[in-house]
Write an enzyme that holds these catalytic residues in place. Sequence first.
Site, mmCIF file in Angstrom:
data_model
loop_
_atom_site.group_PDB
_atom_site.id
_atom_site.type_symbol
_atom_site.label_atom_id
_atom_site.label_comp_id
_atom_site.label_asym_id
_atom_site.label_seq_id
_atom_site.Cartn_x
_atom_site.Cartn_y
_atom_site.Cartn_z
ATOM 1 N N ASP A 1 -124.665 36.748 22.495
ATOM 2 C CA ASP A 1 -124.781 37.316 21.267
ATOM 3 C C ASP A 1 -123.659 37.786 20.566
ATOM 4 O O ASP A 1 -123.189 38.982 19.922
ATOM 5 C CB ASP A 1 -125.521 38.828 21.701
ATOM 6 N N GLU B 1 -135.271 39.379 15.570
ATOM 7 C CA GLU B 1 -134.151 40.309 16.260
ATOM 8 C C GLU B 1 -132.850 39.426 15.457
ATOM 9 O O GLU B 1 -132.681 38.785 14.557
ATOM 10 C CB GLU B 1 -134.185 40.042 17.623
#
Length: 806
Positions: free
Chosen positions: A231, A429
Amino acid sequence: MEHRMRRATRGRVAAIATVGLMLATGFVAGAAPVQAADTNLVVNGGFEDGLTNWFVNNGNAADGAQLSATSDAYAGANAALVTSRTTTGSGPMQDLSGKVQAGQAYTLTARIKYENASGPATKQFFATMHYGGGTYTNLVSVTATKGQWAQFSGTFTIPTTQSVSTARLFFETPWTSTPSADPALHLMDFKLDDVSVVGAAPPAPASKTIEVVGKLPGEHNPLIGHKFGADGFGFVHDGRVYMYLTNDTQGYAPNPSTGVSPGINYGDINQITVISSEDLVNWTDHGEIQVAGPNGVAPFTANSWAPGITKKVVNGVEKFFLYYANGGGSSNVITGTSPLGPWTSERTSTLINGSTPGAEDVAWKFDPAPFVDDDGQPYLYFGGGPASTSMPPAERFNNPKNIRAIELADSMVSTEGTAAVVDAPVAFEAGHVFKRQGKYYFSYSSHFGGNDFGGNQQPLPGYPGGGQIGYMISDDPMSWPKETYAGVLFPNQSQFFGAGTGGNNHQSVFEFGGRYYFTYHAPTLNKRINGNTTQGYRSPHIQELTFNPDGTIQQVVGTYAGVEQVRDFDPYRVFEAETFGWSKGVATTKVDGSSAQFGGAAPNLVVRDIDNGDWTALSSVNFGDDGAQRLTARVRALAAGGQVRVRLDDVDGPVVGTVAVDTPVGQWAEVTAELEGVSGVHDVYFTYAGPAGVDLLEIDNWAFQAATVDLPVTVTASTRCVGGKAYVAVQARNDHDAPVGITLETPYGERSFAAVAPGANAYQSFNSRAASVPAGSATVRVTGAVDGRDVTTVRTAQHPAGTCGG
Ligand SMILES: [Ca+2]
Ligand SMILES: [Ca+2]
Ligand SMILES: [Ca+2]
């Protein structure tokens, strides 16, 4: 061993085990042989170092107390005093995680005293272990008489099935749900001293070192090969790119015999990893920020996934705001004084949660990404997860409306107004916004379909497939109707990296040196360890991002080659050894003290797990035309006979210098090596050699020293006699290929010559004003430029004694 549910709401288990009970059950004899290797696992159990290593139990939100040192000690000069207790569990705590082991028996001793005048004549106390979550186990009990030191003395055995990844010892009074009804009975102050838990020495932690070469020499993806990180959020500050990463390495636990780790468990992750680079190939490991969990910067959060960072001047002070997902349920922010901290929490509760206006229907209030506009207005993008079941299935699939945009207050640690829907097609997301040429770009990750998104639906034409990065372009950072959708920016990473690399993704975009870069993750290091059977441990990657004339983005192609190194590495400074272009077989660990390179506020790491045959390397190091003459390293020898060999361009390249690590074992020291033939631009490999089977050394930092450059000059000095006086004559010939300045100095005077031409001489005969001079020397100072560098060369010339007449 007695187990009973004591408190259904907290899942609490009592395991009272006095010595008497243990003996009665015959448990001690087999399970707890007292061995010479037994160790006291409690640090500062006598409180002679004040409250070091102790804190107040904070296992439940209602717990709270004041902990102080008191001179009313059972032994020594200090004990601990706990006051202002809010619950029966509010008492002194020490974290024994990683020290106690399931299946082992331990002997616990401690002294406790209470004195409250209004308290009962006697009172029971517990030593209790909190194993995380709602699991509490009473270990040993004592009934104290008011005003007298009572002694805990008992043995407890941790069940073989008990998870001990969290194990926190604390002292308390017996539980009641309403202690404030009778505080004199339940919430009395008490003192604690001489705490010990003796048993088997803590286990050596299993190695997490990645033994394969995870980032291949010459390649620039993944960014690092010695740990994982997911991420990634790229952030530029002061000429460096920082990458903030979900610490996928935290739960990585390769089996010592098979080398295979269980699959990733996101619930294990409460740290954020930080790496940085000034060239996009050589990355410095800044270690982990303990963000969440009981010992975290924000202990009211449990997880720290998917970081996003920005900076803003607040009340005249530049601050750094690091946002993160507290699992799927909420998001939070911590504040730093630099990109490397130190970090504090300005909040005592989460930033984004079920009460955030406009976000009530968002299933997963996670993945917070900040964006500060040119006018200083800050925004936060967050959200994702399953779409509302109130939508028709086709809409749930195509336009789940599960992501939000909200304004942040100027403080950056609270929101303003109501969150707006980001109607990103097939969204799941990883929302992120950047701005280019007046347009706002929102990118995100799409979902994989399934029942959470209306079942097996047909995507609308042009909408993204599963696990892709889509993007939208808008003129307004708060307005993202579905019509702003612009296409797929990055297909699923498995399209480029093959079997075993599919799954989720999470991107960011940053601008550095006039170019745009796209960050994403892929389990490529995991694949290099385990082949196509990966366990979900992700690694950071970067590709360049390019735009079409109409502002749309050219779809990114994922490669192991990655991006170009944007500048050569400067070796002529102290730089952290935890800076790698490539590496093999090493790990890093944070140490006390600050970074020599990044300053007092920055954490410092050292390279560890250095075995014979391991190596670290730097890409494209510029030694200049004159080259390096010396390497200095700050090292700690762990075995005799270790060596660092410096090689150019290849792990088997020529050795240009060897550092003998011959300093005392266990102590930090500086070592140096002279270098030969090191000039120009090269990859530099530090290869480690020494006795096999032992860790050889740890390394903190390196520094290369540039070779000294001399201006070529031929100097002579002589004596002569003129008119009865002795003279010292000094001559210096400029052998350089450019003019130089020359100063001739003697005890009898000095003279300077500017711009002495190549091949020309500076000459002066100095009158001593005496009939004789003793033997002596003249100093010749030459100044000029060599390859653009200002250089001063100082030479001396001896002359004999001289006497006139005779
Ligand atoms: Ca003491
Ligand atoms: Ca190693
Ligand atoms: Ca270091």
